[in-house]
Scaffold this motif. Structure first.
Motif, PDB file in Angstrom:
ATOM      1  N   PRO A 114       0.833  -1.204   0.000  1.00 27.29           N
ATOM      2  CA  PRO A 114       0.000   0.000   0.000  1.00 27.29           C
ATOM      3  C   PRO A 114       0.873   1.262   0.000  1.00 27.29           C
ATOM      4  CG  PRO A 114      -0.723  -1.533   1.698  1.00 27.29           C
ATOM      5  CD  PRO A 114       0.588  -2.041   1.161  1.00 27.29           C
ATOM      6  N   PRO A 115       0.283   2.401  -0.350  1.00 27.05           N
ATOM      7  CA  PRO A 115       1.061   3.652  -0.375  1.00 27.05           C
ATOM      8  C   PRO A 115       1.691   3.949   0.988  1.00 27.05           C
ATOM      9  CG  PRO A 115      -1.132   3.982  -1.302  1.00 27.05           C
ATOM     10  CD  PRO A 115      -1.097   2.598  -0.735  1.00 27.05           C
ATOM     11  N   GLY A 116       2.841   4.612   0.949  1.00 30.74           N
ATOM     12  CA  GLY A 116       3.587   4.918   2.163  1.00 30.74           C
ATOM     13  C   GLY A 116       2.822   5.750   3.179  1.00 30.74           C
ATOM     14  N   PHE A 117       1.912   6.626   2.711  1.00 27.52           N
ATOM     15  CA  PHE A 117       1.169   7.445   3.670  1.00 27.52           C
ATOM     16  C   PHE A 117       0.290   6.585   4.579  1.00 27.52           C
ATOM     17  CE2 PHE A 117      -2.170   7.291   0.432  1.00 27.52           C
ATOM     18  CZ  PHE A 117      -3.328   7.237   1.183  1.00 27.52           C
ATOM     19  N   MET A 118      -0.152   5.433   4.079  1.00 27.37           N
ATOM     20  CA  MET A 118      -0.957   4.543   4.926  1.00 27.37           C
ATOM     21  C   MET A 118      -0.106   3.935   6.039  1.00 27.37           C
ATOM     22  SD  MET A 118      -3.420   2.745   2.094  1.00 27.37           S
ATOM     23  CE  MET A 118      -4.400   1.844   3.290  1.00 27.37           C
ATOM     24  N   ASP A 124       2.577   5.260   7.266  1.00 23.91           N
ATOM     25  CA  ASP A 124       2.902   6.354   8.182  1.00 23.91           C
ATOM     26  C   ASP A 124       1.733   6.667   9.116  1.00 23.91           C
ATOM     27  OD1 ASP A 124       5.309   6.427   6.837  1.00 23.91           O
ATOM     28  OD2 ASP A 124       4.770   8.203   5.648  1.00 23.91           O
ATOM     29  N   ALA A 125       0.517   6.670   8.580  1.00 22.70           N
ATOM     30  CA  ALA A 125      -0.663   6.941   9.408  1.00 22.70           C
ATOM     31  C   ALA A 125      -0.862   5.833  10.435  1.00 22.70           C
ATOM     32  CB  ALA A 125      -1.899   7.096   8.530  1.00 22.70           C
ATOM     33  N   TYR A 126      -0.672   4.590  10.009  1.00 18.96           N
ATOM     34  CA  TYR A 126      -0.787   3.466  10.934  1.00 18.96           C
ATOM     35  C   TYR A 126       0.260   3.572  12.041  1.00 18.96           C
ATOM     36  CZ  TYR A 126      -0.498  -1.218  12.849  1.00 18.96           C
ATOM     37  OH  TYR A 126      -0.461  -2.285  13.713  1.00 18.96           O
ATOM     38  N   THR A 127       1.486   3.837  11.664  1.00 12.35           N
ATOM     39  CA  THR A 127       2.590   3.932  12.624  1.00 12.35           C
ATOM     40  C   THR A 127       2.346   5.031  13.656  1.00 12.35           C
ATOM     41  OG1 THR A 127       4.127   3.101  10.957  1.00 12.35           O
ATOM     42  CG2 THR A 127       5.079   4.258  12.827  1.00 12.35           C
ATOM     43  N   ALA A 128       1.720   6.119  13.229  1.00 14.06           N
ATOM     44  CA  ALA A 128       1.481   7.248  14.131  1.00 14.06           C
ATOM     45  C   ALA A 128       0.523   6.909  15.274  1.00 14.06           C
ATOM     46  CB  ALA A 128       0.937   8.439  13.343  1.00 14.06           C
ATOM     47  N   VAL A 129      -0.352   5.930  15.080  1.00 14.56           N
ATOM     48  CA  VAL A 129      -1.351   5.623  16.120  1.00 14.56           C
ATOM     49  C   VAL A 129      -1.233   4.210  16.691  1.00 14.56           C
ATOM     50  CG1 VAL A 129      -3.010   7.287  15.229  1.00 14.56           C
ATOM     51  CG2 VAL A 129      -3.099   4.923  14.430  1.00 14.56           C
ATOM     52  N   SER A 130      -0.444   3.355  16.066  1.00 11.75           N
ATOM     53  CA  SER A 130      -0.349   1.966  16.506  1.00 11.75           C
ATOM     54  C   SER A 130       0.626   1.798  17.668  1.00 11.75           C
ATOM     55  CB  SER A 130       0.102   1.075  15.354  1.00 11.75           C
ATOM     56  OG  SER A 130       0.405  -0.224  15.831  1.00 11.75           O
ATOM     57  N   PRO A 131       0.212   1.125  18.729  1.00 14.85           N
ATOM     58  CA  PRO A 131       1.158   0.834  19.810  1.00 14.85           C
ATOM     59  C   PRO A 131       2.214  -0.196  19.387  1.00 14.85           C
ATOM     60  CG  PRO A 131      -0.958  -0.203  20.260  1.00 14.85           C
ATOM     61  CD  PRO A 131      -1.129   0.642  19.026  1.00 14.85           C
ATOM     62  N   ASP A 132       1.948  -0.906  18.265  1.00 11.64           N
ATOM     63  CA  ASP A 132       2.873  -1.931  17.789  1.00 11.64           C
ATOM     64  C   ASP A 132       3.995  -1.373  16.918  1.00 11.64           C
ATOM     65  OD1 ASP A 132       1.385  -4.008  19.030  1.00 11.64           O
ATOM     66  OD2 ASP A 132      -0.046  -3.911  17.370  1.00 11.64           O
ATOM     67  N   GLY A 133       3.845  -0.133  16.438  1.00  7.26           N
ATOM     68  CA  GLY A 133       4.897   0.503  15.654  1.00  7.26           C
ATOM     69  C   GLY A 133       4.984   0.004  14.229  1.00  7.26           C
ATOM     70  N   VAL A 134       5.928   0.572  13.514  1.00  6.26           N
ATOM     71  CA  VAL A 134       6.097   0.306  12.087  1.00  6.26           C
ATOM     72  C   VAL A 134       6.447  -1.158  11.802  1.00  6.26           C
ATOM     73  CG1 VAL A 134       8.542   0.930  11.929  1.00  6.26           C
ATOM     74  CG2 VAL A 134       7.036   1.243   9.946  1.00  6.26           C
ATOM     75  N   GLN A 135       7.093  -1.839  12.745  1.00  6.59           N
ATOM     76  CA  GLN A 135       7.472  -3.240  12.508  1.00  6.59           C
ATOM     77  C   GLN A 135       6.245  -4.150  12.370  1.00  6.59           C
ATOM     78  OE1 GLN A 135       8.294  -1.527  15.257  1.00  6.59           O
ATOM     79  NE2 GLN A 135       7.581  -2.662  17.046  1.00  6.59           N
ATOM     80  N   HIS A 136       5.081  -3.694  12.843  1.00  7.06           N
ATOM     81  CA  HIS A 136       3.863  -4.485  12.737  1.00  7.06           C
ATOM     82  C   HIS A 136       3.136  -4.255  11.414  1.00  7.06           C
ATOM     83  CE1 HIS A 136      -0.313  -5.743  13.910  1.00  7.06           C
ATOM     84  NE2 HIS A 136       0.396  -6.767  14.345  1.00  7.06           N
ATOM     85  N   VAL A 140      -0.676  -5.525   6.556  1.00  6.73           N
ATOM     86  CA  VAL A 140      -0.803  -5.646   5.102  1.00  6.73           C
ATOM     87  C   VAL A 140      -1.161  -7.074   4.725  1.00  6.73           C
ATOM     88  CG1 VAL A 140       0.452  -5.517   2.905  1.00  6.73           C
ATOM     89  CG2 VAL A 140       0.705  -3.703   4.610  1.00  6.73           C
ATOM     90  N   GLN A 141      -0.486  -8.043   5.307  1.00  3.62           N
ATOM     91  CA  GLN A 141      -0.745  -9.456   5.002  1.00  3.62           C
ATOM     92  C   GLN A 141      -2.178  -9.841   5.369  1.00  3.62           C
ATOM     93  OE1 GLN A 141       1.452 -12.317   7.341  1.00  3.62           O
ATOM     94  NE2 GLN A 141       1.391 -13.820   5.689  1.00  3.62           N
ATOM     95  N   LYS A 142      -2.641  -9.424   6.530  1.00  2.00           N
ATOM     96  CA  LYS A 142      -4.016  -9.733   6.948  1.00  2.00           C
ATOM     97  C   LYS A 142      -5.038  -9.064   6.036  1.00  2.00           C
ATOM     98  CE  LYS A 142      -3.209 -10.682  11.829  1.00  2.00           C
ATOM     99  NZ  LYS A 142      -3.544 -10.294  13.208  1.00  2.00           N
ATOM    100  N   ALA A 143      -4.772  -7.834   5.644  1.00  2.00           N
ATOM    101  CA  ALA A 143      -5.692  -7.120   4.756  1.00  2.00           C
ATOM    102  C   ALA A 143      -5.758  -7.806   3.390  1.00  2.00           C
ATOM    103  CB  ALA A 143      -5.271  -5.665   4.612  1.00  2.00           C
ATOM    104  N   GLN A 144      -4.624  -8.230   2.870  1.00  2.35           N
ATOM    105  CA  GLN A 144      -4.614  -8.903   1.574  1.00  2.35           C
ATOM    106  C   GLN A 144      -5.373 -10.228   1.633  1.00  2.35           C
ATOM    107  OE1 GLN A 144      -0.378  -8.820   0.801  1.00  2.35           O
ATOM    108  NE2 GLN A 144      -0.575  -7.000  -0.487  1.00  2.35           N
ATOM    109  N   ALA A 145      -5.212 -10.972   2.714  1.00  2.00           N
ATOM    110  CA  ALA A 145      -5.951 -12.230   2.873  1.00  2.00           C
ATOM    111  C   ALA A 145      -7.453 -11.959   2.964  1.00  2.00           C
ATOM    112  CB  ALA A 145      -5.464 -12.975   4.118  1.00  2.00           C
ATOM    113  N   LEU A 146      -7.831 -10.939   3.691  1.00  2.00           N
ATOM    114  CA  LEU A 146      -9.239 -10.575   3.821  1.00  2.00           C
ATOM    115  C   LEU A 146      -9.829 -10.188   2.470  1.00  2.00           C
ATOM    116  CD1 LEU A 146     -11.674  -9.921   5.703  1.00  2.00           C
ATOM    117  CD2 LEU A 146     -10.741  -7.606   5.847  1.00  2.00           C
ATOM    118  N   HIS A 147      -9.090  -9.403   1.698  1.00  2.00           N
ATOM    119  CA  HIS A 147      -9.595  -8.932   0.410  1.00  2.00           C
ATOM    120  C   HIS A 147      -9.724 -10.035  -0.626  1.00  2.00           C
ATOM    121  CE1 HIS A 147      -8.085  -4.748   1.673  1.00  2.00           C
ATOM    122  NE2 HIS A 147      -9.377  -4.843   1.891  1.00  2.00           N
TER     123      HIS A 147
END
Length: 183
Positions: free
Chosen positions: A67-71, A73-85, A90-97
């Motif tokens: 997905p685009p980098g801004f997504m 970055d937005a996730y990282t800004a609010v996630s307690p799991d950080g960018v490493q998560h 992405v993998q879960k979203a792709q499986a869902l889709h």
């Protein structure tokens, strides 16, 4: 998954005395569509943006890749799991889709409220899929935003807001020569 998110939304809306206008973009649109189907007494109208009603409606390759980098970055800004998560998300979203949404044209015929489908003219949804959705929704409308992509909500927010305001106007008419909205 969308059913569970729609149910969670319904819990928030249920205490309200009157139905509300709901809007969703991409996966959020799918959740709002499920809400309109599952709890129609809570929904006054639906704005459905940048999404499909069935997973086969996406263009080939639309959901591939990062997905685009801004997504991220937005996730990282609010996630307690950080960018490493982010790769896990992405993998879960792709499986869902690959399996959702899985609604049918017959399901759409059960949406007995005004619905506005909004897409960019470079949307990642198959055009026949959008037309099928428009024709199935009893009170459906379609708006195409020029020079916009799946990111139309951030690319053209003022135009999108104008379209939504027009859709919600109480004094709107059916046009000069209506075909689908004859009175």
């Amino acid at each position: 998954m969308a059913d569970a998110m729609a149910d969670a939304t319904a819990e928030v809306l249920a205490p309200r005395a009157t139905p509300v206008h709901v809007m969703g973009w991409s996966d959020g649109a799918i959740v709002r569509l499920h809400l309109a189907l599952r709890r129609p007494e809570l929904v006054r109208s639906l704005v459905f943006g940048g999404a499909t009603f069935h997973h086969t409606g996406w263009l080939d390759g639309a959901l591939d890749g990062e997905p685009p980098g801004f997504m991220r970055d937005a996730y990282t800004a609010v996630s307690p799991d950080g960018v490493q998560h982010w790769p896990v998300v992405v993998q879960k979203a792709q499986a869902l889709h690959r399996r959702e949404p899985d609604l049918s044209v017959e399901d759409l015929r059960g949406v007995a409220l005004p619905a506005l489908i909004v897409v960019g003219d470079e949307e990642q949804v198959r055009w026949p899929h959008l037309i099928e959705m428009l024709q199935a929704l009893p009170d459906g409308k379609l708006a195409v935003i020029p020079r916009a992509t799946h990111g139309a909500i951030v690319e053209k927010p003022a135009l999108l807001a104008q379209l939504i305001r027009e859709f919600h106007r109480e004094d709107r008419d059916n046009g000069v020569v209506p075909i689908r909205r004859r009175t």
